[in-house]
Structures are given as C-alpha cells and as structure tokens.
Design a protein around this motif. Structure first.
Motif, PDB file in Angstrom:
ATOM      1  N   ALA A  26      19.311  95.850  65.258  1.00 42.80           N
ATOM      2  CA  ALA A  26      17.994  95.486  64.744  1.00 42.80           C
ATOM      3  C   ALA A  26      17.669  94.025  65.039  1.00 42.80           C
ATOM      4  CB  ALA A  26      17.923  95.748  63.242  1.00 42.80           C
ATOM      5  N   ARG A  27      18.661  93.148  64.901  1.00 47.25           N
ATOM      6  CA  ARG A  27      18.410  91.724  65.176  1.00 47.25           C
ATOM      7  C   ARG A  27      18.160  91.496  66.671  1.00 47.25           C
ATOM      8  NH1 ARG A  27      19.064  89.215  60.469  1.00 47.25           N
ATOM      9  NH2 ARG A  27      20.655  89.932  58.989  1.00 47.25           N
ATOM     10  N   GLU A  28      18.899  92.219  67.504  1.00 43.87           N
ATOM     11  CA  GLU A  28      18.668  92.116  68.946  1.00 43.87           C
ATOM     12  C   GLU A  28      17.293  92.675  69.304  1.00 43.87           C
ATOM     13  OE1 GLU A  28      19.294  91.365  72.986  1.00 43.87           O
ATOM     14  OE2 GLU A  28      20.271  90.596  71.175  1.00 43.87           O
ATOM     15  N   THR A  29      16.883  93.750  68.612  1.00 38.41           N
ATOM     16  CA  THR A  29      15.550  94.324  68.847  1.00 38.41           C
ATOM     17  C   THR A  29      14.463  93.320  68.499  1.00 38.41           C
ATOM     18  OG1 THR A  29      16.327  96.581  68.425  1.00 38.41           O
ATOM     19  CG2 THR A  29      13.967  96.180  68.191  1.00 38.41           C
ATOM     20  N   LEU A  30      14.585  92.669  67.346  1.00 38.19           N
ATOM     21  CA  LEU A  30      13.604  91.643  66.954  1.00 38.19           C
ATOM     22  C   LEU A  30      13.554  90.519  67.984  1.00 38.19           C
ATOM     23  CD1 LEU A  30      14.037  91.223  63.084  1.00 38.19           C
ATOM     24  CD2 LEU A  30      11.990  91.961  64.294  1.00 38.19           C
ATOM     25  N   SER A  31      14.722  90.106  68.458  1.00 38.64           N
ATOM     26  CA  SER A  31      14.776  89.041  69.459  1.00 38.64           C
ATOM     27  C   SER A  31      14.056  89.450  70.739  1.00 38.64           C
ATOM     28  CB  SER A  31      16.234  88.699  69.758  1.00 38.64           C
ATOM     29  OG  SER A  31      16.338  87.739  70.792  1.00 38.64           O
ATOM     30  N   ARG A  48      13.003 106.665  63.687  1.00 34.35           N
ATOM     31  CA  ARG A  48      13.341 106.338  62.311  1.00 34.35           C
ATOM     32  C   ARG A  48      14.418 105.259  62.262  1.00 34.35           C
ATOM     33  NH1 ARG A  48      14.944 112.208  60.235  1.00 34.35           N
ATOM     34  NH2 ARG A  48      16.162 111.975  62.151  1.00 34.35           N
ATOM     35  N   GLN A  49      15.368 105.328  63.194  1.00 34.30           N
ATOM     36  CA  GLN A  49      16.431 104.327  63.233  1.00 34.30           C
ATOM     37  C   GLN A  49      15.871 102.947  63.542  1.00 34.30           C
ATOM     38  OE1 GLN A  49      19.555 105.391  65.933  1.00 34.30           O
ATOM     39  NE2 GLN A  49      20.318 107.066  64.663  1.00 34.30           N
ATOM     40  N   ILE A  50      14.993 102.883  64.537  1.00 38.91           N
ATOM     41  CA  ILE A  50      14.417 101.587  64.894  1.00 38.91           C
ATOM     42  C   ILE A  50      13.592 101.039  63.730  1.00 38.91           C
ATOM     43  CG2 ILE A  50      12.873 100.362  66.470  1.00 38.91           C
ATOM     44  CD1 ILE A  50      13.595 102.349  68.627  1.00 38.91           C
ATOM     45  N   TYR A  51      12.728 101.893  63.157  1.00 36.32           N
ATOM     46  CA  TYR A  51      11.859 101.423  62.082  1.00 36.32           C
ATOM     47  C   TYR A  51      12.662 100.914  60.887  1.00 36.32           C
ATOM     48  CZ  TYR A  51       8.728 101.365  58.119  1.00 36.32           C
ATOM     49  OH  TYR A  51       8.053 100.962  56.994  1.00 36.32           O
ATOM     50  N   LEU A  52      13.599 101.722  60.408  1.00 40.90           N
ATOM     51  CA  LEU A  52      14.325 101.367  59.185  1.00 40.90           C
ATOM     52  C   LEU A  52      15.266 100.183  59.393  1.00 40.90           C
ATOM     53  CD1 LEU A  52      15.128 104.941  57.823  1.00 40.90           C
ATOM     54  CD2 LEU A  52      13.478 103.301  56.889  1.00 40.90           C
ATOM     55  N   SER A  53      15.985 100.162  60.514  1.00 35.83           N
ATOM     56  CA  SER A  53      16.932  99.070  60.733  1.00 35.83           C
ATOM     57  C   SER A  53      16.222  97.746  60.962  1.00 35.83           C
ATOM     58  CB  SER A  53      17.859  99.390  61.913  1.00 35.83           C
ATOM     59  OG  SER A  53      17.132  99.508  63.117  1.00 35.83           O
ATOM     60  N   VAL A  54      15.123  97.762  61.740  1.00 42.79           N
ATOM     61  CA  VAL A  54      14.381  96.520  61.987  1.00 42.79           C
ATOM     62  C   VAL A  54      13.710  96.042  60.700  1.00 42.79           C
ATOM     63  CG1 VAL A  54      12.419  95.508  63.215  1.00 42.79           C
ATOM     64  CG2 VAL A  54      14.027  96.965  64.438  1.00 42.79           C
ATOM     65  N   THR A  55      13.152  96.965  59.947  1.00 44.51           N
ATOM     66  CA  THR A  55      12.504  96.589  58.692  1.00 44.51           C
ATOM     67  C   THR A  55      13.524  96.019  57.706  1.00 44.51           C
ATOM     68  OG1 THR A  55      10.856  98.325  58.997  1.00 44.51           O
ATOM     69  CG2 THR A  55      11.057  97.412  56.794  1.00 44.51           C
ATOM     70  N   SER A  56      14.739  96.568  57.711  1.00 43.15           N
ATOM     71  CA  SER A  56      15.759  96.123  56.751  1.00 43.15           C
ATOM     72  C   SER A  56      16.176  94.681  56.965  1.00 43.15           C
ATOM     73  CB  SER A  56      16.982  97.040  56.830  1.00 43.15           C
ATOM     74  OG  SER A  56      17.686  96.846  58.043  1.00 43.15           O
ATOM     75  N   VAL A  57      16.118  94.179  58.213  1.00 44.65           N
ATOM     76  CA  VAL A  57      16.551  92.802  58.474  1.00 44.65           C
ATOM     77  C   VAL A  57      15.374  91.851  58.704  1.00 44.65           C
ATOM     78  CG1 VAL A  57      18.723  93.584  59.462  1.00 44.65           C
ATOM     79  CG2 VAL A  57      16.794  93.152  60.980  1.00 44.65           C
ATOM     80  N   LYS A  65      10.742  87.799  72.396  1.00 45.86           N
ATOM     81  CA  LYS A  65      10.784  87.296  73.773  1.00 45.86           C
ATOM     82  C   LYS A  65       9.677  87.900  74.620  1.00 45.86           C
ATOM     83  CE  LYS A  65      15.743  86.232  74.040  1.00 45.86           C
ATOM     84  NZ  LYS A  65      17.049  86.625  74.642  1.00 45.86           N
ATOM     85  N   ASP A  66       9.269  89.121  74.277  1.00 45.23           N
ATOM     86  CA  ASP A  66       8.177  89.771  75.016  1.00 45.23           C
ATOM     87  C   ASP A  66       6.805  89.262  74.576  1.00 45.23           C
ATOM     88  OD1 ASP A  66       7.884  91.948  77.067  1.00 45.23           O
ATOM     89  OD2 ASP A  66       6.481  92.725  75.553  1.00 45.23           O
ATOM     90  N   GLY A  67       6.796  88.354  73.606  1.00 42.92           N
ATOM     91  CA  GLY A  67       5.543  87.727  73.193  1.00 42.92           C
ATOM     92  C   GLY A  67       4.927  88.276  71.919  1.00 42.92           C
ATOM     93  N   LEU A  68       5.598  89.200  71.237  1.00 41.70           N
ATOM     94  CA  LEU A  68       5.022  89.779  70.017  1.00 41.70           C
ATOM     95  C   LEU A  68       5.170  88.807  68.843  1.00 41.70           C
ATOM     96  CD1 LEU A  68       5.305  92.385  71.790  1.00 41.70           C
ATOM     97  CD2 LEU A  68       5.654  93.616  69.643  1.00 41.70           C
ATOM     98  N   ARG A  69       4.050  88.583  68.125  1.00 39.98           N
ATOM     99  CA  ARG A  69       4.079  87.771  66.918  1.00 39.98           C
ATOM    100  C   ARG A  69       4.470  88.644  65.732  1.00 39.98           C
ATOM    101  NH1 ARG A  69      -0.675  86.373  69.546  1.00 39.98           N
ATOM    102  NH2 ARG A  69      -1.862  87.696  68.109  1.00 39.98           N
ATOM    103  N   GLU A  70       4.683  88.013  64.570  1.00 39.37           N
ATOM    104  CA  GLU A  70       5.112  88.751  63.386  1.00 39.37           C
ATOM    105  C   GLU A  70       4.121  89.861  63.032  1.00 39.37           C
ATOM    106  OE1 GLU A  70       7.908  88.616  61.812  1.00 39.37           O
ATOM    107  OE2 GLU A  70       8.691  86.961  63.023  1.00 39.37           O
ATOM    108  N   SER A  71       2.837  89.538  63.113  1.00 38.59           N
ATOM    109  CA  SER A  71       1.824  90.543  62.769  1.00 38.59           C
ATOM    110  C   SER A  71       1.844  91.711  63.743  1.00 38.59           C
ATOM    111  CB  SER A  71       0.433  89.893  62.759  1.00 38.59           C
ATOM    112  OG  SER A  71       0.129  89.331  64.040  1.00 38.59           O
ATOM    113  N   PRO A 121      16.963  88.977  55.846  1.00 36.90           N
ATOM    114  CA  PRO A 121      15.998  88.626  56.884  1.00 36.90           C
ATOM    115  C   PRO A 121      16.549  87.597  57.857  1.00 36.90           C
ATOM    116  CG  PRO A 121      14.955  88.630  54.729  1.00 36.90           C
ATOM    117  CD  PRO A 121      16.425  88.770  54.493  1.00 36.90           C
ATOM    118  N   GLU A 122      16.108  87.656  59.111  1.00 37.39           N
ATOM    119  CA  GLU A 122      16.544  86.729  60.147  1.00 37.39           C
ATOM    120  C   GLU A 122      16.305  85.293  59.702  1.00 37.39           C
ATOM    121  OE1 GLU A 122      18.353  86.083  63.743  1.00 37.39           O
ATOM    122  OE2 GLU A 122      17.734  88.046  63.045  1.00 37.39           O
TER     123      GLU A 122
END
Length: 528
Positions: free
Chosen positions: A319-324, A388-397, A328-334, A480-481
C-alpha cells in the motif's frame, strides 16, 4: 564488542533485511587502493580453484547408475581420493578471498550424535566457508543451481538435496529425502542447514524454518561470528549488493571468522511432535548465545514479513509503495481520494471487484500504463487484481478513513452472504486485503472472533482494538504515511456501511472529512 555493535545497529535499520556498509572517506580511499590490487588477484586465484574442482567433482558420480547415485558415496577411491582434494580446494577458495584464519570454538558432534548442523546467523553466500570445516556436510539447495557451471558439479559431488521451491511436489519430495537422511542412523553424512532461510544484517535472529527440525532428531547449533571492524561480509535483501560485499571483503588484508559449536540439542517428545516449537526453542537458545533478540521476522517467497498472532505482515507494505507510485505519477491527495472512490463504485457495480491492468489505469486516473502494471504486480502474480485489496490496504495507511469506518467498509465487502457475519475464509480474505498480502493462518484470530458465535462487525472491531496482540496491528501497521505510530484520526464513513451520523461530501466521493467516527476511541501504542 560484536554483541554491543549488534544491539546498537538495531536502531539503524527498519528491519533485519537491510544492511548498508557505511565507510568514512579514508576507508573508501583505502578500499579503492587495496581493492584495485587485491581484488583481481584474489578473484583470479579463487576462480582457478573452482575451475580445478569442476572436473574432479564430476568424477565422484561418473559411471554410477541412478540407483547407485541415490546412495551415499562413503567408501572406495571416490571417497578417500576425491573428498580430501575438494575439501582442500574449497578451503583454498576462501583463503584466497581473505579468510586466512578460521577460528573454531567447541567440538563438532559426529553425524550419529547430531545428524544435522543448524548454522546461524546467515549473513551472505560467504557463509559457505563453514563447509570445509564440517567435512563438506551435505546441504539443501535450489534445483535451479544445478545449471550453474561449477556450482552444479559441486552440488552433485555433495549429493545435495535439491528442491524446486515453485513446485509443491518437489518440496514434498525434498521433505521426504531430508527425513530419510536424518533418520538413517549415520548411513548418510551429516547435513548442514541455515534455518533462517535467508540472509540478514545480524542484528536479530529471525524465525527459523522447520526443515532442519522435521525429523525430530538432535541438532547441533553452530554460530558464525565475523568479529571485524568493518562488516563487509553481509549481503541482504536491501542495501549492499553481493558485488559490493565481495569487493569490500577482498579489499581487506584479511577477514576474521569464528565458527562456534554449541552443545548438541536433544528435543523433548513435545518438540519432536511439533517441529515449529522445536525450531523456536533452538532459535531462542542460539539468539541468547549470540546476545541478540530472537524475532518473528520471516521471508515468505520474496515477501519480507513479520508474524503477529498468526498474521504475516509485510515489512514493505504494498500500500505504501502504491501511494508512492500514485504520487510519482502526479496524483494529488484529492485525486487519490477520487481514485479510491472509483474503486468502491466499481466493486458495487455489476462489473465486480476484479480488474485487469488496462482497467486499473483509468480507475486510478493514471496516464502511465506501466505504473498501473507495477501496482497490479504488488498485489497479484498475474494481470488481474482484486480492487478490494488495493482500496482497503491503501486506505488503511493513507489516513483517509477512520479505522471503524474502514472496518465497516471491509466487512460489507467481504460479507459474501450478506448475513451480518463472516466465515473463516471471509476473515482470511478480509485481513489479507487490509494488510495487502494474502493470509493463510488466521485460525487464531478467527477463534477470538467467534467466541460469542459467528463473527460480526462488532466482534471484529472489538478484537482488533482491545486484544493485546491485535492492538499492535492497529497502532504499528495502520499508520498514515509520515505519521508517528499512533492510530489515524477518525474520519467519516463512506458509501459502504455508513451507519453513523454524518453525510458524504457534496461531490459524492466515498471518503469524507466532515465528521468523526462515533465509535469508541482506538488504544494508543504501548511499549513492547
């Protein structure tokens, strides 16, 4: 001195699979000068020894039938002539690499007294210098190594147990072979194993794999020490590469090593019946002798994990690598928030929660398909991924949802029968999604959840937030990161499981910051 340095180093690394050799400017200059002279000479001499060993090693089994190859070569000229030559040349390889003296402490037990030698800590490929000192004890190796020039011939000479880790049948056959050899009452030579199963930085002793303990026979623990000012030998998953380790080791005038034989450990009947208990007890004994902690870290496949109440928690959460990658691809928090909302919409739609790389890219708002492929690879071995894995794991961190809201969403997604309760399979899949890694041993957690009957959402929240073991999961893992190890602030529920007060944001996103959870507060982190 070695023990003190090991404890001090514990705080320098996030986990035991990281090691980076730190050199001063003077040490770097000295290494470059000595390395440019010593490395080519030492490498050439070591390679020459290997080339001499190659044809000699092939002679050991040459001309033998398959039946004869399946028996140990312990007599005749193949033993008394070839074995001393290979042992001498093996020791010469490490002598030329700078291991001029090998100090030995204690007494090596005979193969009838201790059929297996358990060696730790496992620092790098250079640990194989223990083989000449143990009369070339047989080892377990990956079957792929058979195809490597010289190495394949030496494994054949050693009559090693070969295993294809990707093939279940090969793994089963390897277990049968190991048990057969260890219970042969001296018919087969002594075996040598590194029960950690992978290399570490030596600051802790990680969880032992049960392979060396399956037969329930006595083992002799063997400690490997490298008491040097510079820790050049270690090669781990992250940090110093094997080439750097070899270069820096060869750049020293000499490298000290001590092999310490501990007394033979004879298992109790309880340990014979439970190889994992046997392995854990030997691990603790060896850790105590080394003066370092015994931990529950383990390498599963290529995933670095630590154990917690039966759960396998990745040390490098996908999840942390996904957020990174998203940032890096330019996505903001929103935009990350909007992407996660898209996933919830997709999971609720008729299209379902499975998606391919080409579908994942637009869902996440990515412009680069390669980024989507990388994210998919973090969660799946093929081109399809569970959203579901991506959504829940990324949201959790990420801190975008409070923990209670996150559990409500997860419960709704995995309550397949819409019965308000979870099966054992549902709990396994749900926890795998939350941490971003498959979970195969959730029996302990399910037992806790089902004490009052079929596990409900309230049971899940209660156990994860009040049970001493699983409190650590919340306070240490779902952080959270960039935040300290405390639970993320409670935020409003999204579209799924929104049973409390508060409404979704005006733009319809599944995540909102307007109100807080009305559930009980999460426990703060306790000292281990």
């Amino acid at each position: 001195m070695e023990r003190r340095n090991s404890h001090q180093a514990t705080s320098d690394y996030p986990h035991p699979f990281v090691h980076k050799l730190k050199l001063t400017r003077a040490q770097r200059i000295r290494g470059m000068v000595l390395g440019s002279i010593l490395f080519p000479i030492r490498f050439f001499l070591a390679a020459l020894c290997f080339l001499i060993m190659w044809p000699i090693a092939r002679l050991r089994l040459a001309g033998l039938s398959e039946e004869e190859r399946s028996r140990p070569v312990t007599t005749g000229w193949r033993r008394w002539l070839l074995h001393p030559i290979i042992r001498f040349l093996s020791r010469a390889v490490f002598f030329f690499l700078g291991f001029i003296w090998v100090r030995v402490k204690g007494r090596r037990a005979g193969h009838k007294e201790a059929p297996v030698l358990a060696v730790a800590p496992h620092s790098s490929f250079l640990d194989m210098l223990v083989l000449p000192e143990t009369q070339l004890a047989t080892v377990v190796s990956r079957s792929e190594n058979q195809s490597i020039p010289v190495i394949g011939a030496l494994l054949e000479f050693n009559q090693s147990v070969l295993v294809n880790r990707k093939n279940p049948e090969s793994r089963k056959q390897a277990v049968v072979q190991i048990k057969e050899r260890l219970t042969s009452n001296g018919y087969w030579p002594q075996m040598l194993m590194f029960p950690e199963g992978t290399t570490t930085n030596g600051t802790v002793l990680i969880k032992f794999k049960p392979g060396a303990f399956l037969a329930g026979v006595p083992v002799q623990p063997v400690l490997l020490h490298y008491p040097n000012k510079l820790d050049t030998v270690r090669w781990t998953h992250t940090g110093t590469t094997w080439v750097e380790a070899l270069w820096h080791t060869c750049s020293q005038f000499y490298t000290n090593v001590t092999i310490e034989y501990l007394p033979v450990y004879t298992p109790s009947q309880k340990e014979k019946d439970d190889p994992n208990l046997y392995a854990d007890n030997v691990q603790k004994l060896m850790a105590k002798a080394l003066g370092i902690p015994a931990t529950d870290h383990v390498m599963e496949g290529r995933v670095l994990t630590r154990k917690l109440g039966g759960l396998s928690l990745p040390l490098e959460p996908p999840a942390r690598e996904t957020l990174s990658l998203l940032h890096k691809d330019g996505l903001r928090e929103s935009e990350v928030e909007a992407a996660l909302s898209n996933m919830i919409d997709r999971c609720q739609s008729e299209q379902g929660w499975r998606a391919g790389v080409d579908e994942l890219a637009p869902l996440l708002g990515l412009t680069d398909r390669q980024t989507a492929a990388k994210i998919c690879g973090l969660y799946s071995k093929d081109d399809m991924v569970d959203l579901r894995q991506i959504y829940l794991s990324v949201t959790s961190v990420s801190g975008l949802l409070g923990f209670k809201s996150l559990l409500q969403t997860a419960f709704t997604l995995y309550d397949r029968e819409c019965s308000g309760s979870l099966t054992a399979v549902d709990v396994s899949d749900l926890m795998g999604a939350l941490v971003g890694s498959p979970q195969y041993h959730t029996e302990e957690l399910y037992t806790e959840l089902s004490r009052r009957g079929a596990p409900t959402e309230q049971d899940l929240f209660r156990v994860l937030t009040t049970h001493p073991t699983y409190q650590k999961l919340i306070s240490e893992y779902f952080t959270p990161e960039g935040a300290e190890s405390t639970p993320p602030p409670s935020l409003t529920k999204g579209k799924l499981g929104n049973n409390n007060e508060g409404s979704p944001s005006d733009n319809g996103t599944a995540l909102s910051y307007k109100t807080a959870d009305n559930g009980s507060p999460l426990p703060s982190k306790k000292d281990d």
